[in-house]
Design a protein around this motif. Structure first.
Motif, PDB file in Angstrom:
ATOM      1  N   ILE A   1       0.977  -1.258  -0.184  1.00  0.00           N
ATOM      2  CA  ILE A   1      -0.030   0.127   0.111  1.00  0.00           C
ATOM      3  C   ILE A   1       0.887   1.274   0.010  1.00  0.00           C
ATOM      4  O   ILE A   1       1.953   1.264   0.847  1.00  0.00           O
ATOM      5  CB  ILE A   1      -0.867  -0.147   1.200  1.00  0.00           C
ATOM      6  CG1 ILE A   1      -1.713  -1.141   1.281  1.00  0.00           C
ATOM      7  CG2 ILE A   1      -1.519   1.309   1.383  1.00  0.00           C
ATOM      8  CD1 ILE A   1      -2.846  -1.177   2.150  1.00  0.00           C
ATOM      9  N   PHE A   2       0.477   2.158  -0.970  1.00  0.00           N
ATOM     10  CA  PHE A   2       1.306   3.523  -0.934  1.00  0.00           C
ATOM     11  C   PHE A   2       0.277   4.508  -0.569  1.00  0.00           C
ATOM     12  O   PHE A   2      -0.712   4.646  -1.158  1.00  0.00           O
ATOM     13  CB  PHE A   2       1.837   3.434  -2.343  1.00  0.00           C
ATOM     14  CG  PHE A   2       2.865   2.501  -2.826  1.00  0.00           C
ATOM     15  CD1 PHE A   2       4.176   2.930  -2.669  1.00  0.00           C
ATOM     16  CD2 PHE A   2       2.577   1.154  -3.231  1.00  0.00           C
ATOM     17  CE1 PHE A   2       5.194   1.894  -2.677  1.00  0.00           C
ATOM     18  CE2 PHE A   2       3.532   0.201  -3.554  1.00  0.00           C
ATOM     19  CZ  PHE A   2       4.792   0.784  -3.360  1.00  0.00           C
ATOM     20  N   LYS A   3       0.761   5.695  -0.132  1.00  0.00           N
ATOM     21  CA  LYS A   3       0.260   6.975   0.122  1.00  0.00           C
ATOM     22  C   LYS A   3       0.632   7.888  -0.917  1.00  0.00           C
ATOM     23  O   LYS A   3       1.845   8.034  -1.020  1.00  0.00           O
ATOM     24  CB  LYS A   3       0.462   7.468   1.313  1.00  0.00           C
ATOM     25  CG  LYS A   3      -0.235   8.599   1.860  1.00  0.00           C
ATOM     26  CD  LYS A   3      -0.375   8.854   3.460  1.00  0.00           C
ATOM     27  CE  LYS A   3      -1.173  10.083   3.625  1.00  0.00           C
ATOM     28  NZ  LYS A   3      -1.033  10.500   5.009  1.00  0.00           N
TER      29      LYS A   3
ATOM     30  N   THR B   1       3.963   0.997   5.605  1.00  0.00           N
ATOM     31  CA  THR B   1       3.931  -0.490   6.329  1.00  0.00           C
ATOM     32  C   THR B   1       3.981  -0.198   7.787  1.00  0.00           C
ATOM     33  O   THR B   1       4.050   0.790   8.316  1.00  0.00           O
ATOM     34  CB  THR B   1       5.329  -0.889   5.731  1.00  0.00           C
ATOM     35  OG1 THR B   1       6.275  -0.203   6.337  1.00  0.00           O
ATOM     36  CG2 THR B   1       5.408  -1.630   4.512  1.00  0.00           C
ATOM     37  N   GLY B   2       3.742  -1.269   8.399  1.00  0.00           N
ATOM     38  CA  GLY B   2       3.968  -1.179   9.925  1.00  0.00           C
ATOM     39  C   GLY B   2       3.208  -0.463  10.810  1.00  0.00           C
ATOM     40  O   GLY B   2       1.916  -0.405  10.438  1.00  0.00           O
ATOM     41  N   ALA B   3       3.790   0.345  11.669  1.00  0.00           N
ATOM     42  CA  ALA B   3       2.751   0.884  12.684  1.00  0.00           C
ATOM     43  C   ALA B   3       2.301   2.234  12.014  1.00  0.00           C
ATOM     44  O   ALA B   3       1.091   2.761  12.249  1.00  0.00           O
ATOM     45  CB  ALA B   3       3.591   1.443  13.911  1.00  0.00           C
ATOM     46  N   PHE B   4       3.072   2.666  10.764  1.00  0.00           N
ATOM     47  CA  PHE B   4       2.471   3.847   9.969  1.00  0.00           C
ATOM     48  C   PHE B   4       1.074   3.397   9.414  1.00  0.00           C
ATOM     49  O   PHE B   4       0.096   4.111   9.434  1.00  0.00           O
ATOM     50  CB  PHE B   4       3.387   4.394   8.934  1.00  0.00           C
ATOM     51  CG  PHE B   4       2.990   5.605   8.180  1.00  0.00           C
ATOM     52  CD1 PHE B   4       2.306   6.466   8.691  1.00  0.00           C
ATOM     53  CD2 PHE B   4       3.295   5.609   6.873  1.00  0.00           C
ATOM     54  CE1 PHE B   4       1.985   7.753   8.062  1.00  0.00           C
ATOM     55  CE2 PHE B   4       2.970   6.588   6.168  1.00  0.00           C
ATOM     56  CZ  PHE B   4       2.102   7.837   6.625  1.00  0.00           C
ATOM     57  N   LEU B   5       1.033   2.257   9.018  1.00  0.00           N
ATOM     58  CA  LEU B   5      -0.134   1.761   8.267  1.00  0.00           C
ATOM     59  C   LEU B   5      -1.209   1.644   9.144  1.00  0.00           C
ATOM     60  O   LEU B   5      -2.408   1.725   9.063  1.00  0.00           O
ATOM     61  CB  LEU B   5      -0.006   0.456   7.475  1.00  0.00           C
ATOM     62  CG  LEU B   5      -1.039  -0.307   6.605  1.00  0.00           C
ATOM     63  CD1 LEU B   5      -1.494   0.472   5.793  1.00  0.00           C
ATOM     64  CD2 LEU B   5      -0.576  -1.706   6.156  1.00  0.00           C
TER      65      LEU B   5
END
Length: 70
Positions: A2-4, A51-55
């Motif tokens: 997934i990309f922002k 990714t990870g916590a940001f996601l």
């Protein structure tokens, strides 16, 4: 992945921080994401993998939606 994507609504607009919008796109790479949204006429400022916590943080937002463009 997934990309922002950070973008301006129109390719003719000068990037102004207050007018920057974002969306989430599923894709294989930054290049793949840029190719998928190329026909929308956005002035893309930046594409960032999420990714990870940001996601997880982004998923908590009630407006979180991932575009799955074929």
């Amino acid at each position: 992945m997934i990309f922002k994507v950070y973008y301006q609504q129109s390719i003719t607009e000068v990037p102004v921080r207050e007018n920057t919008k974002s969306l989430f796109v599923e894709g294989e790479s930054v290049r793949d994401v840029r190719t998928k949204i190329a026909d929308r006429g956005y002035n893309v400022e930046f594409v960032q993998e999420v990714t990870g916590a940001f996601l997880e943080y982004e998923r908590q937002n009630e407006d979180f939606k991932v575009l799955e463009i074929g």
